[in-house]
Write a protein that holds these residues in place. Structure first.
Motif, PDB file in Angstrom:
ATOM      1  N   GLN A 100       0.800  -1.212   0.000  1.00 11.62           N
ATOM      2  CA  GLN A 100       0.000   0.000   0.000  1.00 11.62           C
ATOM      3  C   GLN A 100       0.840   1.272   0.000  1.00 11.62           C
ATOM      4  O   GLN A 100       0.353   2.325  -0.335  1.00 11.62           O
ATOM      5  N   HIS A 101       2.103   1.186   0.389  1.00 14.34           N
ATOM      6  CA  HIS A 101       2.961   2.368   0.315  1.00 14.34           C
ATOM      7  C   HIS A 101       3.471   2.495  -1.111  1.00 14.34           C
ATOM      8  O   HIS A 101       3.609   1.517  -1.838  1.00 14.34           O
ATOM      9  N   CYS A 127      -7.549   4.273   4.298  1.00 18.72           N
ATOM     10  CA  CYS A 127      -7.360   5.572   3.662  1.00 18.72           C
ATOM     11  C   CYS A 127      -5.894   5.988   3.728  1.00 18.72           C
ATOM     12  O   CYS A 127      -5.109   5.413   4.460  1.00 18.72           O
ATOM     13  N   THR A 128      -5.562   7.015   2.945  1.00 15.97           N
ATOM     14  CA  THR A 128      -4.195   7.509   2.840  1.00 15.97           C
ATOM     15  C   THR A 128      -4.180   9.024   3.014  1.00 15.97           C
ATOM     16  O   THR A 128      -5.046   9.710   2.490  1.00 15.97           O
ATOM     17  N   CYS A 137      -6.136  -1.532   3.974  1.00 19.12           N
ATOM     18  CA  CYS A 137      -5.855  -0.095   3.999  1.00 19.12           C
ATOM     19  C   CYS A 137      -7.174   0.648   3.829  1.00 19.12           C
ATOM     20  O   CYS A 137      -7.892   0.455   2.853  1.00 19.12           O
ATOM     21  N   SER A 159       5.517   6.529   6.219  1.00 14.91           N
ATOM     22  CA  SER A 159       6.517   5.964   5.321  1.00 14.91           C
ATOM     23  C   SER A 159       7.650   6.929   5.015  1.00 14.91           C
ATOM     24  O   SER A 159       7.576   8.121   5.290  1.00 14.91           O
ATOM     25  N   TRP A 213      -5.015   1.592   8.609  1.00 11.22           N
ATOM     26  CA  TRP A 213      -5.327   0.188   8.350  1.00 11.22           C
ATOM     27  C   TRP A 213      -6.328  -0.322   9.376  1.00 11.22           C
ATOM     28  O   TRP A 213      -6.377   0.180  10.491  1.00 11.22           O
ATOM     29  N   LYS A 236      -0.817   5.911   6.266  1.00  7.27           N
ATOM     30  CA  LYS A 236      -1.878   4.960   5.941  1.00  7.27           C
ATOM     31  C   LYS A 236      -2.630   4.583   7.203  1.00  7.27           C
ATOM     32  O   LYS A 236      -2.032   4.381   8.255  1.00  7.27           O
ATOM     33  N   SER A 257       3.864   8.871   2.847  1.00  5.27           N
ATOM     34  CA  SER A 257       2.428   8.777   3.069  1.00  5.27           C
ATOM     35  C   SER A 257       2.143   8.283   4.474  1.00  5.27           C
ATOM     36  O   SER A 257       3.003   7.731   5.145  1.00  5.27           O
TER      37      SER A 257
END
Length: 142
Positions: A61-62, A111-112, A109, A84, A96, A94, A92
């Motif tokens: 997800q990163h 949202c970011t 995941c 990250s 989870w 995240k 970013s």
């Protein structure tokens, strides 16, 4: 060195090893019977502390060329947040679903967020949840 060591503080002896990451481990946090770890192999792992086995791997997800460097679990144990680092920016944050969500959502995941501009090098070096509830996340970047 890619592994997590469990130490006995009373005897100063090694109690066990948790192996599975394929690159360096950057951060750890404990929540209930779970230990979470993040690594420059671009994964976050959830470990059962009683068996020392990985029960879930959060992957991919990163952004490419970045990896999670910091993690924290919410007070209600429903969420995990990760920050990250990347060599060229693109850091970013995240959110989870953690173990208290249970079922198929565990490790998803949700949202970011972004803290640094894509062109700005750096990392999200610390993440934390508010102690009063699980609706606030604090982040720090370098």
């Amino acid at each position: 060195d890619k592994v997590i060591l469990e130490w006995d503080l009373e005897t100063s002896e090694l109690r066990g090893t948790l192996a599975g990451h394929t690159a360096g481990v950057h951060d750890l946090c404990v929540s209930g019977k779970f230990l979470y770890s993040c690594s420059s192999d671009n994964s976050i792992r959830a470990w059962d502390t009683s068996t020392r086995r990985c029960v879930k791997t959060f992957f991919g997800q990163h952004a490419p060329g970045t990896w999670p460097t910091s993690i924290a679990v919410s007070p209600d144990q429903r969420y995990l947040v990760s920050g990250s680092k990347g060599p060229f920016g693109a850091t970013s944050i995240k959110l989870w679903s953690a173990h208290a969500h249970g079922g198929p959502q565990f490790g998803t995941c949700l949202c970011t967020f972004s803290q640094l501009d894509e062109a700005q090098p750096g990392s999200v070096s610390r993440v934390a949840f508010g102690t009063e509830d699980s609706t606030r996340v604090y982040t720090g970047a370098t």
